[in-house]
Design an enzyme around this catalytic site. Structure first.
Site, PDB file in Angstrom:
ATOM      1  N   GLY A  47       0.927  -1.044   0.021  1.00 45.17           N
ATOM      2  CA  GLY A  47      -0.105   0.018   0.135  1.00 45.17           C
ATOM      3  C   GLY A  47       0.915   1.289   0.326  1.00 45.17           C
ATOM      4  O   GLY A  47       0.667   2.188   0.880  1.00 45.17           O
ATOM      5  N   ALA A  48       2.002   1.089  -0.656  1.00 48.10           N
ATOM      6  CA  ALA A  48       2.905   2.157  -0.776  1.00 48.10           C
ATOM      7  C   ALA A  48       2.577   3.229  -1.686  1.00 48.10           C
ATOM      8  O   ALA A  48       3.520   4.310  -1.846  1.00 48.10           O
ATOM      9  CB  ALA A  48       4.162   1.564  -1.288  1.00 48.10           C
ATOM     10  N   SER A  49       1.695   3.847  -2.458  1.00 49.65           N
ATOM     11  CA  SER A  49       1.411   4.852  -3.360  1.00 49.65           C
ATOM     12  C   SER A  49       0.858   6.081  -2.664  1.00 49.65           C
ATOM     13  O   SER A  49       1.078   6.904  -3.373  1.00 49.65           O
ATOM     14  CB  SER A  49       0.852   4.105  -4.576  1.00 49.65           C
ATOM     15  N   ALA A 139      -5.702   0.209   2.020  1.00 46.99           N
ATOM     16  CA  ALA A 139      -7.104   0.572   2.235  1.00 46.99           C
ATOM     17  C   ALA A 139      -7.810   0.222   1.067  1.00 46.99           C
ATOM     18  O   ALA A 139      -7.455   1.052  -0.074  1.00 46.99           O
ATOM     19  CB  ALA A 139      -7.051   2.120   2.691  1.00 46.99           C
ATOM     20  N   TYR A 224      -7.162   2.711  13.360  1.00 42.56           N
ATOM     21  CA  TYR A 224      -7.672   4.042  13.842  1.00 42.56           C
ATOM     22  C   TYR A 224      -8.593   3.608  14.763  1.00 42.56           C
ATOM     23  O   TYR A 224      -9.273   2.664  14.889  1.00 42.56           O
ATOM     24  CB  TYR A 224      -8.190   4.636  12.392  1.00 42.56           C
ATOM     25  N   TYR A 234     -17.342   4.223  13.169  1.00 41.70           N
ATOM     26  CA  TYR A 234     -16.207   3.811  12.708  1.00 41.70           C
ATOM     27  C   TYR A 234     -15.590   2.566  13.578  1.00 41.70           C
ATOM     28  O   TYR A 234     -16.012   1.363  13.325  1.00 41.70           O
ATOM     29  CB  TYR A 234     -15.065   5.131  12.851  1.00 41.70           C
TER      30      TYR A 234
HETATM   31  P1  NAI Z   1      -5.033   5.415   0.910  1.00 40.31           P
HETATM   32  O1  NAI Z   1      -6.377   5.207   0.194  1.00 40.31           O
HETATM   33  O2  NAI Z   1      -4.412   6.568   0.685  1.00 40.31           O
HETATM   34  O3  NAI Z   1      -3.780   3.932   0.582  1.00 40.31           O
HETATM   35  C1  NAI Z   1      -4.068   2.876   0.290  1.00 40.31           C
HETATM   36  C2  NAI Z   1      -3.057   2.149  -0.651  1.00 40.31           C
HETATM   37  O4  NAI Z   1      -3.307   0.946  -0.477  1.00 40.31           O
HETATM   38  C3  NAI Z   1      -2.728   2.891  -1.614  1.00 40.31           C
HETATM   39  O5  NAI Z   1      -1.101   2.543  -1.962  1.00 40.31           O
HETATM   40  C4  NAI Z   1      -3.297   1.862  -2.785  1.00 40.31           C
HETATM   41  O6  NAI Z   1      -2.704   1.623  -3.970  1.00 40.31           O
HETATM   42  C5  NAI Z   1      -3.182   0.413  -1.888  1.00 40.31           C
HETATM   43  N1  NAI Z   1      -4.278  -0.574  -2.322  1.00 40.31           N
HETATM   44  C6  NAI Z   1      -5.650  -0.660  -2.171  1.00 40.31           C
HETATM   45  N2  NAI Z   1      -6.019  -1.760  -2.632  1.00 40.31           N
HETATM   46  C7  NAI Z   1      -5.041  -2.520  -3.110  1.00 40.31           C
HETATM   47  C8  NAI Z   1      -4.625  -3.818  -3.490  1.00 40.31           C
HETATM   48  N3  NAI Z   1      -5.990  -4.660  -3.738  1.00 40.31           N
HETATM   49  N4  NAI Z   1      -3.406  -4.127  -3.921  1.00 40.31           N
HETATM   50  C9  NAI Z   1      -2.486  -3.354  -3.666  1.00 40.31           C
HETATM   51  N5  NAI Z   1      -2.436  -2.322  -3.183  1.00 40.31           N
HETATM   52  C10 NAI Z   1      -3.738  -1.881  -2.782  1.00 40.31           C
HETATM   53  O7  NAI Z   1      -5.257   4.886   2.627  1.00 40.31           O
HETATM   54  P2  NAI Z   1      -4.809   5.426   3.949  1.00 40.31           P
HETATM   55  O8  NAI Z   1      -5.714   6.427   4.439  1.00 40.31           O
HETATM   56  O9  NAI Z   1      -3.204   5.641   3.847  1.00 40.31           O
HETATM   57  O10 NAI Z   1      -4.781   4.059   4.864  1.00 40.31           O
HETATM   58  C11 NAI Z   1      -3.777   3.171   5.213  1.00 40.31           C
HETATM   59  C12 NAI Z   1      -4.178   2.507   6.068  1.00 40.31           C
HETATM   60  O11 NAI Z   1      -4.079   3.388   7.246  1.00 40.31           O
HETATM   61  C13 NAI Z   1      -5.377   1.852   6.276  1.00 40.31           C
HETATM   62  O12 NAI Z   1      -5.472   0.596   7.148  1.00 40.31           O
HETATM   63  C14 NAI Z   1      -6.446   2.765   7.186  1.00 40.31           C
HETATM   64  O13 NAI Z   1      -7.671   2.247   7.757  1.00 40.31           O
HETATM   65  C15 NAI Z   1      -5.171   3.075   8.189  1.00 40.31           C
HETATM   66  N6  NAI Z   1      -5.487   4.713   8.792  1.00 40.31           N
HETATM   67  C16 NAI Z   1      -6.005   5.463   8.191  1.00 40.31           C
HETATM   68  C17 NAI Z   1      -6.307   6.788   8.657  1.00 40.31           C
HETATM   69  C18 NAI Z   1      -6.989   7.996   8.155  1.00 40.31           C
HETATM   70  O14 NAI Z   1      -7.437   8.841   8.363  1.00 40.31           O
HETATM   71  N7  NAI Z   1      -6.754   8.114   6.673  1.00 40.31           N
HETATM   72  C19 NAI Z   1      -6.094   7.030  10.278  1.00 40.31           C
HETATM   73  C20 NAI Z   1      -5.506   5.642  10.731  1.00 40.31           C
HETATM   74  C21 NAI Z   1      -5.247   4.446  10.058  1.00 40.31           C
END
Ligand code: NAI
Length: 396
Positions: A47-49, A139, A224, A234
């Site tokens: 999930g690096a992008s 995510a 979270y 949530y």
């Molecule tokens: P985001 O939407 O910015 O990043 C998601 C990443 O997952 C992207 O790199 C995307 O390409 C990758 N991805 C999604 N489906 C995929 C798949 N099938 N195969 C490969 N890659 C895939 O999300 P965010 O917000 O950075 O979330 C990341 C984690 O952090 C999640 O577990 C989220 O619940 C957690 N988090 C988020 C918070 C927020 O407020 N945004 C707060 C606390 C935790």
């Protein structure tokens, strides 16, 4: 082509290559400004992008000079059609890593599949030997289960009873009541299947089997919690069940890592504007009030500040890693401070369409949202023609 933001609902249909590059450069500059971290050397980021995963990749590479393998699922560009922002972020990350002489390879594909896991392992074996940190930051709304072929869809719903509260349409600033109907039992199972810990464990199982984890390897997944205001949708809703599962999985994984003295952690992060969070009802209103309050107190952080603090003040300090009574790392500590939460609750009661521009940081929310797609950066001239058809170097 000349690229402008085109909004539909909570997503933006276009993204800007130069703006995404600027976003990545700004994060790299921030990390460099904070000095070296005595951190990981070989890192796999799933999930690096975008969001927290991108910030983790940047912190690893530019804070600790680590080699990174990044896994993500992004839409490539087509002639006349922009890619998804994570594509352009990765184009920029790879370029910057190359310039700095830091190893980086990327895989664009479904992280839930065996194929992508095998590919990552192959690269680790060939190029790096072993890895010492695995960040799990997916995510996703859906997961195709690799063993059953079932396509699970996650939902964001309360459990047991309907939930009514305020929400904001952050494009128009209109505050209104929203009622979300409760989920079914199937919804819970599906959401846990997508966002729970099963896939994280499958990754670690595969890495253990291939013997590519170094001694004392760590793995960290993000979770979270948030306040009582958002809890029905949530933490006590379907997504909260998935996070409970993810957090429980950390203990299971730690046991499996015993052989190499490794540990699995969950880090509870702060609420931030990302593509994932803007899709959750009620959360954008909470975030806009939270931003206002935290900015006023001088303790606002974005993804990169959060992850820099996670690495430099939690994971890599030479001291025991501090956790809460449930074994979780807390970098949501400033968000959850009593004075912050009291102020946000007070503002919440007063928030209306008329008062929000004053009470909340809707401007900051919108600007962060635009930034996610590469728009709104003052360094970028959006009137200029740009090449939308860019390639990610070292994409394997
Ligand atoms: P985001 O939407 O910015 O990043 C998601 C990443 O997952 C992207 O790199 C995307 O390409 C990758 N991805 C999604 N489906 C995929 C798949 N099938 N195969 C490969 N890659 C895939 O999300 P965010 O917000 O950075 O979330 C990341 C984690 O952090 C999640 O577990 C989220 O619940 C957690 N988090 C988020 C918070 C927020 O407020 N945004 C707060 C606390 C935790």
């Amino acid at each position: 082509m000349i690229i402008e933001p085109r909004m539909r609902g909570f997503i933006c249909l276009t993204s800007h290559p130069k703006g995404c590059e600027q976003n990545v450069i700004n994060q790299i500059e921030y990390i460099k400004s904070k000095g070296k971290i005595n951190g990981p050397k070989n890192v796999l980021v799933i999930g690096a992008s975008t969001g927290f995963g991108l910030a983790s990749r940047i912190t690893s590479a530019f804070g600790s000079n680590a080699a990174t393998i990044g896994v993500f699922f992004e839409k490539p560009p087509q002639e006349g059609k922009t890619a998804s922002p994570g594509w352009y972020n990765s184009v920029a990350f790879q370029e910057q890593a190359k310039k700095a002489g830091i190893y980086a390879k990327s895989i664009n594909g479904d992280a839930f599949s065996d194929e992508v896991k095998n590919k990552a392992i192959e690269i680790i074996k060939t190029d790096l030997g072993k890895i010492d940190l695995v960040i799990y930051s997916l995510a996703s709304p859906v997961r195709m289960h690799p063993n059953t072929g079932v396509l699970h869809r996650s939902v964001l719903k309360p459990i047991g009873q309907s939930f009514t509260n305020k929400t904001v349409d952050f494009h128009t600033g209109v505050v209104s009541d929203i009622t979300i109907e409760p989920c079914t039992d199937e919804d819970i199972k599906n959401t846990v299947a997508v966002m729970g810990g099963e896939d994280w464990e499958m990754w670690i199982d595969a890495l253990i089997k291939a013997d590519v984890l170094s001694e004392k390897a760590m793995t960290v997944a993000y979770s979270y919690i948030g306040p009582s205001l958002t809890e029905a949708v949530y933490r006590k809703g379907t997504i909260g069940m998935a996070k409970d599962h993810l957090e429980a999985t950390a203990f299971k994984i730690t046991e499996k890592l015993n052989y190499t003295k490794g540990t699995a952690f969950v880090s509870v992060n702060k609420a931030l504007v990302t593509q994932a969070s803007s899709a959750i009802p009620v959360i954008p209103l909470y975030i806009s009030l939270l931003y206002k309050t935290m900015k006023e107190k001088g303790i606002h952080e974005g993804c990169i500040e959060q992850i820099q603090r996670l690495y430099s003040e939690r994971l890599y300090t030479n001291k025991e890693i501090p956790t809460d009574d449930k074994g979780r790392i807390r970098i949501d500590d400033w968000e959850m401070r009593a004075d912050i939460q009291e102020k946000v609750s007070e503002l919440w009661k007063k928030a209306t369409t008329e008062t929000l521009p004053e009470l909340g940081d809707l401007k900051g929310y919108k600007s962060d949202f635009l930034n996610l797609f590469g728009f709104g950066f003052e360094e970028v001239d959006y009137l200029l023609d740009v090449n939308e058809n860019t390639v990610i170097e070292e994409l394997v």
